[in-house]
Design a protein around this motif. Structure first.
Motif, PDB file in Angstrom:
ATOM      1  N   THR A 481       0.931  -1.078  -0.024  1.00 57.45           N
ATOM      2  CA  THR A 481      -0.137   0.027   0.097  1.00 57.45           C
ATOM      3  C   THR A 481       0.859   1.287  -0.040  1.00 57.45           C
ATOM      4  O   THR A 481       0.571   2.094  -0.610  1.00 57.45           O
ATOM      5  N   ALA A 482       1.719   1.183   0.902  1.00 56.33           N
ATOM      6  CA  ALA A 482       2.878   2.403   0.858  1.00 56.33           C
ATOM      7  C   ALA A 482       3.598   2.506  -0.492  1.00 56.33           C
ATOM      8  O   ALA A 482       3.804   3.763  -1.037  1.00 56.33           O
ATOM      9  N   VAL A 483       4.006   1.391  -1.061  1.00 57.32           N
ATOM     10  CA  VAL A 483       4.478   1.623  -2.455  1.00 57.32           C
ATOM     11  C   VAL A 483       3.681   2.182  -3.462  1.00 57.32           C
ATOM     12  O   VAL A 483       3.937   3.097  -4.105  1.00 57.32           O
ATOM     13  N   LEU A 484       2.348   1.896  -3.386  1.00 59.16           N
ATOM     14  CA  LEU A 484       1.343   2.189  -4.278  1.00 59.16           C
ATOM     15  C   LEU A 484       0.845   3.791  -4.140  1.00 59.16           C
ATOM     16  O   LEU A 484       0.428   4.598  -5.073  1.00 59.16           O
ATOM     17  N   VAL A 485       1.275   4.212  -3.155  1.00 57.91           N
ATOM     18  CA  VAL A 485       0.748   5.857  -2.765  1.00 57.91           C
ATOM     19  C   VAL A 485       2.145   6.885  -2.634  1.00 57.91           C
ATOM     20  O   VAL A 485       1.812   7.836  -2.316  1.00 57.91           O
ATOM     21  N   SER A 486       3.324   6.187  -2.617  1.00 53.19           N
ATOM     22  CA  SER A 486       4.675   6.852  -2.885  1.00 53.19           C
ATOM     23  C   SER A 486       4.619   7.609  -3.936  1.00 53.19           C
ATOM     24  O   SER A 486       3.997   7.328  -5.166  1.00 53.19           O
ATOM     25  N   PRO A 487       5.334   8.724  -3.861  1.00 52.66           N
ATOM     26  CA  PRO A 487       5.499   9.523  -5.119  1.00 52.66           C
ATOM     27  C   PRO A 487       6.161   8.888  -6.232  1.00 52.66           C
ATOM     28  O   PRO A 487       6.314   9.092  -7.249  1.00 52.66           O
ATOM     29  N   HIS A 488       7.006   8.057  -5.699  1.00 52.73           N
ATOM     30  CA  HIS A 488       8.022   7.317  -6.480  1.00 52.73           C
ATOM     31  C   HIS A 488       7.205   6.433  -7.492  1.00 52.73           C
ATOM     32  O   HIS A 488       7.501   6.196  -8.815  1.00 52.73           O
ATOM     33  N   PHE A 489       6.010   6.162  -7.104  1.00 53.63           N
ATOM     34  CA  PHE A 489       5.149   5.280  -8.061  1.00 53.63           C
ATOM     35  C   PHE A 489       4.036   6.328  -8.743  1.00 53.63           C
ATOM     36  O   PHE A 489       3.870   6.038  -9.932  1.00 53.63           O
ATOM     37  N   LEU A 490       3.846   7.144  -8.276  1.00 57.45           N
ATOM     38  CA  LEU A 490       2.621   8.132  -8.768  1.00 57.45           C
ATOM     39  C   LEU A 490       3.281   9.344  -9.678  1.00 57.45           C
ATOM     40  O   LEU A 490       2.579   9.785 -10.586  1.00 57.45           O
ATOM     41  N   TYR A 491       4.537   9.616  -9.521  1.00 55.83           N
ATOM     42  CA  TYR A 491       5.234  10.511 -10.453  1.00 55.83           C
ATOM     43  C   TYR A 491       6.265   9.944 -11.220  1.00 55.83           C
ATOM     44  O   TYR A 491       7.007   8.954 -10.787  1.00 55.83           O
ATOM     45  N   ARG A 492       6.702  10.582 -12.364  1.00 57.78           N
ATOM     46  CA  ARG A 492       7.576  10.251 -13.060  1.00 57.78           C
ATOM     47  C   ARG A 492       8.864  11.558 -13.006  1.00 57.78           C
ATOM     48  O   ARG A 492       8.836  12.480 -13.631  1.00 57.78           O
ATOM     49  N   PHE A 493       9.666  11.214 -12.062  1.00 60.68           N
ATOM     50  CA  PHE A 493      10.742  12.330 -11.655  1.00 60.68           C
ATOM     51  C   PHE A 493      11.753  12.607 -12.552  1.00 60.68           C
ATOM     52  O   PHE A 493      12.585  11.530 -13.109  1.00 60.68           O
ATOM     53  N   ARG A 494      12.312  13.891 -13.046  1.00 56.80           N
ATOM     54  CA  ARG A 494      13.441  14.096 -13.786  1.00 56.80           C
ATOM     55  C   ARG A 494      13.811  15.333 -13.159  1.00 56.80           C
ATOM     56  O   ARG A 494      13.030  16.466 -13.096  1.00 56.80           O
ATOM     57  N   LYS A 495      14.882  15.429 -12.455  1.00 56.25           N
ATOM     58  CA  LYS A 495      15.458  16.773 -12.078  1.00 56.25           C
ATOM     59  C   LYS A 495      15.822  17.696 -13.035  1.00 56.25           C
ATOM     60  O   LYS A 495      16.659  17.489 -13.784  1.00 56.25           O
ATOM     61  N   ASN A 496      15.157  18.998 -12.962  1.00 58.95           N
ATOM     62  CA  ASN A 496      15.496  19.829 -13.818  1.00 58.95           C
ATOM     63  C   ASN A 496      15.676  21.335 -13.465  1.00 58.95           C
ATOM     64  O   ASN A 496      15.033  21.593 -12.381  1.00 58.95           O
ATOM     65  N   SER A 497      16.286  22.324 -14.175  1.00 61.03           N
ATOM     66  CA  SER A 497      16.282  23.552 -13.784  1.00 61.03           C
ATOM     67  C   SER A 497      16.430  24.667 -14.879  1.00 61.03           C
ATOM     68  O   SER A 497      16.927  24.273 -15.512  1.00 61.03           O
ATOM     69  N   GLN A 498      15.691  25.658 -14.856  1.00 62.65           N
ATOM     70  CA  GLN A 498      15.629  26.478 -15.651  1.00 62.65           C
ATOM     71  C   GLN A 498      16.968  27.112 -16.142  1.00 62.65           C
ATOM     72  O   GLN A 498      17.140  27.614 -17.413  1.00 62.65           O
ATOM     73  N   ASP A 499      18.038  27.424 -15.208  1.00 64.72           N
ATOM     74  CA  ASP A 499      19.041  28.043 -15.539  1.00 64.72           C
ATOM     75  C   ASP A 499      20.329  26.638 -15.448  1.00 64.72           C
ATOM     76  O   ASP A 499      21.184  27.316 -15.694  1.00 64.72           O
ATOM     77  N   GLY A 500      19.803  25.506 -15.398  1.00 64.67           N
ATOM     78  CA  GLY A 500      21.022  24.641 -15.570  1.00 64.67           C
ATOM     79  C   GLY A 500      21.562  24.274 -16.816  1.00 64.67           C
ATOM     80  O   GLY A 500      20.886  24.599 -17.829  1.00 64.67           O
ATOM     81  N   ASP A 501      22.260  23.112 -17.083  1.00 58.50           N
ATOM     82  CA  ASP A 501      22.940  22.916 -18.120  1.00 58.50           C
ATOM     83  C   ASP A 501      22.178  21.592 -18.731  1.00 58.50           C
ATOM     84  O   ASP A 501      21.277  21.261 -17.781  1.00 58.50           O
ATOM     85  N   LEU A 502      22.261  21.268 -19.904  1.00 58.99           N
ATOM     86  CA  LEU A 502      21.757  20.151 -20.343  1.00 58.99           C
ATOM     87  C   LEU A 502      22.611  18.907 -20.140  1.00 58.99           C
ATOM     88  O   LEU A 502      23.674  18.791 -20.069  1.00 58.99           O
TER      89      LEU A 502
END
Length: 851
Positions: A481-502
């Motif tokens: 249950t904790a796995v399925l309500v975790s942001p790691h399951f519910l989201y597709r994360f990619r760290k990004n920044s407007q001012d950062g490098d590619l």
């Protein structure tokens, strides 16, 4: 087309001198601020927050809208107090062109900022189905997804989250886990239907007993399927698969002719087990063969005539020189004769049935390995009688043991171990197996490896349940249950920044991005392996994977999500409104068939790598037999199989995607069509034009095809177009809508309206070109100029969907590259996918600069 830039406003001040900036500002101030200011915001637009005397900040979507409205002389409106001089209009248009080009040059191939998206409805259900193997419709608990921004619900900027969503996610997770059962012996298993709650040991024992009974009943049913059900009862129980009788007739025929068929060394047991991979029961086949070859001689009394007739029919089957398919068909006919309800008499009595079954039931023997003393304790706990708990572990010695397959015995052994384990649990051994189960599920659900500390926290939840005396199943489900309500399951994360490098996406990120873009779900094993070794960074590997994925059935989401949202038929079956009294043949089932037909149309487009121009050209369409009859494509068959899906040549009326029922009904009112809605849809969605918002004081058109003055829909539209505020837009869209008038509000082809009047399906476009009926519209759209617009619109929409964001200035050259590649490859859709996945926008991300 109105594209909304979510996060980034590009500054124009660096490109303009102060004098130029002030000049543009003064033109806009004098002619636009009166209607588009902080207070009024006509058309939901406030230009004062974009135009200043010393600087101008304008998003791409606004630049496109301003250019279109200025060029079409929609802004300022003709009734404005101040008339925009032609020189000022030219200055603004030239400035907008320069602005866009410099923005394109300075943002070439920029991946942009992508807001980490949560799983939308379709993705959530698709991921769950891939995780557990069954569709469970858990997303039904969620509110409707957004669709602004790029126009697609996979755009993170449109997927809002609030506190209530946390509760929805928890409810959905518990719903999913109702379909699971976990034991140390058999691991985590999933079922097509919910299993009863088994938090306490007593409940788990009842659940296991259900498995015992199911196993035993299955063996018993197989053992006696012919004798006890086919010929001893007038009504055959619904759980018995009577179609298997035909296989027994065929297998007996094979044994009879085994020498001629080259099977001389085969015993009857061999033929039973190997027959068509069905693994028939040897003792039952032996009984069949004996009865069929001896003319039913082992029976006496009234039933003798029946068996003699059955035997005669079987022996009349042609010899081995006959094609096998013909033998199979004849055996099916014989099967139908056997189970026919025409035999109303009691087939034979208990004595003859026992004779046929091999001298009745033999003494029972307990199954080796079962601790009968432990089993007896079930009755002490008031669960069931001892005999009920013992029953599955006794086998009919001569025949049942002969028929039980090795895999069945292995399953029975596991049931024994599970029962004994509930009585005498080994908590340490359980925990070790629990770690393996939770780790495997979490890695699959989170689409990445699980860190040690993450697994430790999940196991703490498991431990809480076991310390309370709850079952292994309860502990596993608490962690999952904790796995399925975790942001790691519910989201597709990619760290990004407007001012950062590619930075190039990691292999795991690339596997996930590719999978969610094409399948709207988690990556399969092959993608994960390529991602693990960073092979997806190689263009050749990437292209090969795209082609493989496009051929997979999971590409259906390109129809269910991409095409459905682009062309606005998503959830059609839930929103269709057709007047039931006027159109009684239209119902919820037809609506669902229409929605599936549209989804399959675009699934085939991608799966078969067809040309995008198929949208306006003839192609075979998949649909149910029921829908084909509804459309009039086929006559009503004598024995309809309404749910059967076939490919149909649809004739001249149902050509291309425009004739899809889901689209035409969606663009209609309950009692009448809407040429305006249909024309505007084609103008915007298919060709990519922009239309201004309709004025507030537009005259109403009747809800039916004839108004209270007796005017037809076409006549009402003529009056409508005579209004100065309406004429400009209607000249653009009405010719398209009128050409579609042959498709009624119910989606079927017609030549007259509900009042019996001939339809007006002719129009003239802005250039004076006539469009006559649907065939004329198809010809019009297949002109190379309109084809190029269609391809351009497809490429823009596909790119926005694949990137999960609104298009930006830097995407212009990529759209051009997609169009060129498609042109060189017969406009095939997979070609466009290949160009996108090889692009910098798809393969890279913005990263925070190193500190």
């Amino acid at each position: 087309m109105r594209l909304i830039l979510c996060c980034l406003l590009l500054c124009c001040s660096a490109w303009l001198s102060a004098l130029e900036s002030e000049g543009i500002f003064n033109i806009v101030k004098n002619h636009c601020f009166q209607c588009h200011n902080d207070a009024q915001k006509k058309g939901s637009l406030n230009l004062k927050k974009h135009f200043y005397a010393d600087r101008i900040d304008v998003p791409k979507s606004l630049v496109e809208d301003l250019y279109f409205n200025l060029e079409e002389e929609q802004m300022p409106p003709r009734k404005a107090k101040k008339v925009l001089k032609e020189n000022d209009r030219t200055v603004l248009l030239q400035w907008l062109e320069t602005y866009q080009q410099k923005a394109v040059d300075s943002n070439e191939s920029d991946p942009g900022l992508v807001v980490s998206p949560r799983l939308n409805h379709i993705e959530y259900d698709r991921v769950i189905e891939d995780l557990i193997g069954y569709p469970v419709n858990a997303a039904k608990y969620f509110p409707k997804d957004g669709g602004a921004g790029s126009g697609f619900s996979n755009d993170g900027s449109t997927l809002s989250v609030n506190v209530v969503m946390l509760e929805y996610w928890l409810v959905a997770a518990k719903h999913v886990l109702q379909y699971a059962r976990a034991t140390p012996e058999r691991g985590l298993r999933w079922f097509p239907a919910p299993k009863p709650d088994a938090k306490k040991p007593q409940a788990m024992l009842l659940d296991i007993r259900s498995d015992w009974s199911e196993w035993h009943d299955q063996q018993e049913a197989l053992q006696s399927v012919f004798v006890r059900h086919a010929f001893s009862q007038t009504t055959i129980p619904t759980h018995v698969d009577t179609s298997v009788f035909a296989d027994y007739f065929e297998a007996a025929w094979v044994f009879l002719h085994k020498d001629t068929l080259g099977l001389s060394d085969k015993t009857i047991d061999d033929i039973a087990i190997e027959h068509k991979n069905l693994k028939l029961m040897p003792s039952v086949l032996e009984s069949f063969y004996e009865m069929l070859t001896k003319n039913g001689a082992s029976f006496n009394g009234d039933e003798d005539k029946f068996y003699q007739e059955l035997s005669s029919k079987w022996q009349a089957l042609p010899g081995p020189q006959t094609p096998r398919a013909q033998i199979q068909a004849l055996c099916q006919d014989l099967n139908k004769w056997c189970i026919s309800p025409r035999l109303k008499d009691k087939r034979f009595d208990d004595r003859s049935r026992d004779d046929f079954n091999g001298n009745g039931y033999n003494p029972f023997y307990p199954f080796k390995g079962m601790d009968m003393d432990l089993l007896a304790k079930r009755s002490e706990q008031g669960l069931r009688s001892e005999s009920d708990w013992r029953r599955p572990f006794y086998l009919n010695a001569p025949s049942m043991r002969r028929n039980v397959l090795p895999e069945d015995l292995e399953k029975l052994k596991l049931l024994i171990k599970e029962t004994q384990h509930i009585l005498k649990p080994n908590l340490a051994a359980d925990r070790a197996k629990g770690i393996d189960i939770i780790r495997a599920f979490t890695q699959r659900a989170w689409r990445r490896p699980v860190h040690k500390q993450e697994l430790h926290r999940l196991m703490a939840l498991y431990d809480q349940q076991r310390l309370k005396g709850n079952t292994f199943d309860a502990g596993i489900k608490q962690a999952l249950t904790a796995v399925l309500v975790s942001p790691h399951f519910l989201y597709r994360f990619r760290k990004n920044s407007q001012d950062g490098d590619l930075q190039l996406l990691t292999g795991t990120e690339m596997a996930n991005r590719l999978s969610f873009a094409l399948w709207a779900s988690l990556p399969d094993e092959e993608l994960l392996i390529f991602g693990k070794y960073n092979a997806l960074n190689e263009e050749a590997v990437l292209v090969k994977q795209v082609r493989r994925m496009a051929k997979d059935q999971r590409i259906v989401t390109m129809g269910k999500q991409f095409a459905a949202q682009w062309l606005d038929f998503q959830d059609f079956s839930q929103t269709a409104q057709v007047d039931a009294q006027r159109f009684p043949d239209f119902n919820q089932t037809i609506a669902m068939d229409m929605e599936n037909e549209a989804i399959w149309f675009f699934q085939d487009l991608f799966q078969n790598n067809e040309s995008i121009l198929s949208i306006t050209k003839p192609k075979q369409r998949r649909m149910t037999e029921r829908l084909a009859f509804y459309y009039g494509i086929i006559a009503k068959p004598k024995a309809p199989q309404w749910d059967k899906v076939k490919r149909y040549a649809t004739g001249e009326h149902y050509v291309g995607a425009l004739s899809l029922g889901a689209i035409q009904v969606h663009l209609s009112h309950p009692l009448r069509t809407s040429p305006t809605k249909r024309g505007a849809w084609l103008y915007r969605h298919l060709l990519g034009y922009t239309l201004p918002d309709p004025p507030d004081d537009i005259p109403a058109i009747s809800e039916d095809e004839i108004d209270d003055k007796g005017l037809s829909l076409a006549q009402q539209m003529e009056l409508h177009q005579s209004q100065p505020n309406c004429a400009t837009c209607h000249k653009k869209i009405d010719p398209f809508g009128l050409a579609l008038e042959n498709f009624g509000p119910d989606g079927r082809w017609r030549v007259k309206n509900a009042q019996g009047q001939l339809l007006n399906n002719k129009g003239v476009d802005e250039t004076g070109e006539r469009i006559e009926g649907y065939a004329g519209l198809i010809t019009y759209l297949n002109h190379h100029v309109r084809q190029e617009m269609l391809v351009n619109q497809f490429c823009k929409k596909l790119l926005a969907y694949m990137l999960g964001r609104s298009l930006d200035y830097g995407d212009t050259s990529l759209v051009t590259a997609m169009m060129q590649a498609m042109k060189e490859n017969d406009y095939r859709v997979v070609t466009a996918l290949e160009v996108v996945v090889k692009s910098k926008q798809f393969r890279y991300k913005r990263m925070k600069a190193a500190q």
